[in-house]
Scaffold this motif. Sequence first.
Motif, PDB file in Angstrom:
ATOM      1  N   SER A 219     -32.163 -18.487   3.915  1.00  0.00           N
ATOM      2  CA  SER A 219     -33.845 -17.920   3.756  1.00  0.00           C
ATOM      3  C   SER A 219     -34.484 -18.949   3.520  1.00  0.00           C
ATOM      4  O   SER A 219     -34.731 -20.264   3.976  1.00  0.00           O
ATOM      5  CB  SER A 219     -34.177 -18.017   1.880  1.00  0.00           C
ATOM      6  N   SER A 220     -36.310 -18.843   4.128  1.00  0.00           N
ATOM      7  CA  SER A 220     -37.241 -19.587   4.670  1.00  0.00           C
ATOM      8  C   SER A 220     -38.642 -19.086   4.119  1.00  0.00           C
ATOM      9  O   SER A 220     -38.767 -17.491   3.322  1.00  0.00           O
ATOM     10  CB  SER A 220     -37.865 -19.374   6.196  1.00  0.00           C
ATOM     11  N   SER A 221     -39.000 -20.133   3.558  1.00  0.00           N
ATOM     12  CA  SER A 221     -40.335 -19.643   2.511  1.00  0.00           C
ATOM     13  C   SER A 221     -41.623 -19.742   3.710  1.00  0.00           C
ATOM     14  O   SER A 221     -42.557 -19.381   3.327  1.00  0.00           O
ATOM     15  CB  SER A 221     -40.632 -20.824   1.301  1.00  0.00           C
ATOM     16  N   PHE A 222     -41.220 -19.823   5.028  1.00  0.00           N
ATOM     17  CA  PHE A 222     -42.364 -19.303   6.505  1.00  0.00           C
ATOM     18  C   PHE A 222     -42.423 -18.340   6.595  1.00  0.00           C
ATOM     19  O   PHE A 222     -41.851 -17.621   6.286  1.00  0.00           O
ATOM     20  CB  PHE A 222     -42.038 -20.311   7.521  1.00  0.00           C
ATOM     21  N   HIS A 223     -43.851 -17.442   7.392  1.00  0.00           N
ATOM     22  CA  HIS A 223     -43.692 -16.100   7.639  1.00  0.00           C
ATOM     23  C   HIS A 223     -43.072 -15.950   9.080  1.00  0.00           C
ATOM     24  O   HIS A 223     -42.902 -17.113   9.666  1.00  0.00           O
ATOM     25  CB  HIS A 223     -45.391 -16.281   8.189  1.00  0.00           C
ATOM     26  N   SER A 224     -42.366 -15.075   8.509  1.00  0.00           N
ATOM     27  CA  SER A 224     -41.242 -14.904   9.636  1.00  0.00           C
ATOM     28  C   SER A 224     -41.957 -13.199  10.519  1.00  0.00           C
ATOM     29  O   SER A 224     -42.212 -12.349   9.503  1.00  0.00           O
ATOM     30  CB  SER A 224     -40.222 -14.298   8.748  1.00  0.00           C
ATOM     31  N   GLU A 225     -41.062 -13.246  11.173  1.00  0.00           N
ATOM     32  CA  GLU A 225     -41.212 -11.866  11.948  1.00  0.00           C
ATOM     33  C   GLU A 225     -39.853 -10.687  12.305  1.00  0.00           C
ATOM     34  O   GLU A 225     -39.587 -11.310  13.233  1.00  0.00           O
ATOM     35  CB  GLU A 225     -42.312 -11.096  13.293  1.00  0.00           C
ATOM     36  N   LEU A 226     -39.797 -10.062  12.320  1.00  0.00           N
ATOM     37  CA  LEU A 226     -38.528  -8.996  12.282  1.00  0.00           C
ATOM     38  C   LEU A 226     -38.411  -8.649  13.317  1.00  0.00           C
ATOM     39  O   LEU A 226     -39.134  -7.033  13.197  1.00  0.00           O
ATOM     40  CB  LEU A 226     -37.494  -8.228  11.725  1.00  0.00           C
ATOM     41  N   THR A 322     -32.615  -6.454  22.355  1.00  0.00           N
ATOM     42  CA  THR A 322     -32.960  -6.985  21.339  1.00  0.00           C
ATOM     43  C   THR A 322     -33.215  -6.968  19.986  1.00  0.00           C
ATOM     44  O   THR A 322     -34.375  -5.870  19.894  1.00  0.00           O
ATOM     45  CB  THR A 322     -33.573  -8.140  21.914  1.00  0.00           C
ATOM     46  N   TYR A 323     -32.921  -7.177  18.938  1.00  0.00           N
ATOM     47  CA  TYR A 323     -33.404  -8.057  17.173  1.00  0.00           C
ATOM     48  C   TYR A 323     -33.124  -9.032  17.263  1.00  0.00           C
ATOM     49  O   TYR A 323     -32.406  -9.807  17.631  1.00  0.00           O
ATOM     50  CB  TYR A 323     -32.522  -6.901  16.622  1.00  0.00           C
ATOM     51  N   THR A 324     -34.602  -9.146  16.501  1.00  0.00           N
ATOM     52  CA  THR A 324     -34.624 -10.608  16.562  1.00  0.00           C
ATOM     53  C   THR A 324     -35.519 -10.962  15.444  1.00  0.00           C
ATOM     54  O   THR A 324     -36.635 -10.710  15.155  1.00  0.00           O
ATOM     55  CB  THR A 324     -35.556 -11.399  17.870  1.00  0.00           C
ATOM     56  N   ARG A 325     -34.956 -12.432  14.878  1.00  0.00           N
ATOM     57  CA  ARG A 325     -36.044 -12.998  13.302  1.00  0.00           C
ATOM     58  C   ARG A 325     -36.946 -14.051  14.019  1.00  0.00           C
ATOM     59  O   ARG A 325     -36.129 -14.870  14.405  1.00  0.00           O
ATOM     60  CB  ARG A 325     -35.837 -12.797  12.651  1.00  0.00           C
ATOM     61  N   ILE A 326     -38.162 -13.829  14.238  1.00  0.00           N
ATOM     62  CA  ILE A 326     -38.618 -15.204  14.223  1.00  0.00           C
ATOM     63  C   ILE A 326     -39.428 -15.819  13.500  1.00  0.00           C
ATOM     64  O   ILE A 326     -39.791 -14.876  12.054  1.00  0.00           O
ATOM     65  CB  ILE A 326     -39.771 -15.182  15.583  1.00  0.00           C
ATOM     66  N   GLU A 327     -39.464 -17.124  13.522  1.00  0.00           N
ATOM     67  CA  GLU A 327     -40.242 -17.963  12.055  1.00  0.00           C
ATOM     68  C   GLU A 327     -41.536 -18.449  12.605  1.00  0.00           C
ATOM     69  O   GLU A 327     -41.520 -19.501  13.475  1.00  0.00           O
ATOM     70  CB  GLU A 327     -39.850 -18.643  10.820  1.00  0.00           C
ATOM     71  N   ARG A 328     -42.499 -18.863  12.013  1.00  0.00           N
ATOM     72  CA  ARG A 328     -43.944 -19.821  12.139  1.00  0.00           C
ATOM     73  C   ARG A 328     -43.877 -20.913  11.043  1.00  0.00           C
ATOM     74  O   ARG A 328     -43.930 -20.355  10.235  1.00  0.00           O
ATOM     75  CB  ARG A 328     -45.701 -18.680  13.106  1.00  0.00           C
ATOM     76  N   GLY A 329     -43.466 -22.502  11.277  1.00  0.00           N
ATOM     77  CA  GLY A 329     -43.491 -23.180  10.647  1.00  0.00           C
ATOM     78  C   GLY A 329     -45.212 -23.719  10.252  1.00  0.00           C
ATOM     79  O   GLY A 329     -46.325 -23.530  11.327  1.00  0.00           O
ATOM     80  N   THR A 330     -45.546 -24.512   9.311  1.00  0.00           N
ATOM     81  CA  THR A 330     -46.742 -25.449   9.068  1.00  0.00           C
ATOM     82  C   THR A 330     -47.686 -25.813  10.458  1.00  0.00           C
ATOM     83  O   THR A 330     -48.863 -26.009  10.460  1.00  0.00           O
ATOM     84  CB  THR A 330     -46.719 -25.992   8.096  1.00  0.00           C
TER      85      THR A 330
END
Length: 428
Positions: A219-226, A322-330
């Motif tokens: 799990s991550s606390s960063f904003h993500s997009e599926l 394609t199916y991808t989850r990306i996250e953006r850090g601070t």
Amino acid sequence: MEPLTTNTFLTNSPHLSKEDNIGCVSLKDLINHHDLESMVQFNFLVDVGYLLSNMYDPSIPVTIVHGQKNNLNVYSNVQLYTPEIPDRYGVHHTKAMLLFFCEKITGIKSVQLVIMTANMIEQDWEDMTQGVYRTPRCPLKPTATTNESPFEQDLIKYLRAYKLRSVYEAIAKLRKYDFSSCKGILIGSVPGYHRQSASVFRDWGIERLATVLRQHVPSSSFHSELILQCSSLASSPQKWFLELCESMSQTKTNTGVAPTIKVVYPTMDTASKSFTGRERSGDFLRFERGSYEKNHVWFDKYLCDWQSNDAGRQRLMPHIKTYTRIERGTDGTTVIAWHLLTSANLSRAAWGEYQKNKTQIYVKSFELGVLFCPSLWVKKKDCFFFFPAKKMKQHVHNNDNIIEVRLPYDLPLVPHPRPMSCFTRLPS
């Protein structure tokens, strides 16, 4: 030390510049080898003549499992089979190949699995954006008692579901080879009712992917997009779409921030300006106008246009899935939490549908894909990060522990304009 890579590629195209084709593969790259001894092809549409024309030796034994009802065979070395599909709305949609090699001088044998998104027809390989995954050439096992790797177990489990004599013969050959070097996780769908009371409930479709994500993705606390990117959007109820997105949002603890959902699909303007144009694009970009009109009230907010300038494929319409989850850090860095290349479009037939209070899944079609996430490369205290790669960047920077995944579209995503202009086609 060999570079760490997902072994995924985009296909090249004669429509593109030499620069845009760097790091891409063609059909000839896959099957035009002097040591290719035999092969098994799995696909929906197959032009046998086109397939053989891309081979170094078109006389070797070829087995084809396909989804066409009628496919005439005039080649003595080619065997054609169609698997049983119980539901009339189901299809054999998997696109893969098993390549058996034998080096003529040394006698060294190996096998390679290829998973792709292209039908075995010329238009798919030349006029569309497609994706390919290929394993390393896997050698023979040291001994007959060598344990099966998880990758081999999953592959054989999928192939058994065909219940075809020719595929059983391929399984017997596969058991001789060592797949332990394969890093991906296979995500397949096979037709049928898969019940929670049976061991196969978590083996297929939507529940298979959810199970793998719960095992491997923190799990991550960063904003993500599926990001859901496909070439066909079936008529699907909102309830099913949200259930699919919930399954694709699973993590080890299911805590943290839920991802924002995005669906990448071309607008009418984007399709009209492509190499295939508005009319020909309608042959493979399938979103029936009636389905869109029924669902657009709730579906519009998820839609993003096909933008592929950095990836070099803006005018090459997507048949890739394609199916991808990306996250953006601070720090603003974009990291890929996981990435799936598959034959499965956004449909209940492909992914399955939960029934009976989520104690049963009903799947209509055969599909196959391969998933990657950083945890598959972790050794000891090393930490590997997946980053999106632009064109010409295909390999890993080992010193930075970075694995680059070449996405077919550009980031950040661009929402569809308002009013919506989604590419739709009239019912055929």
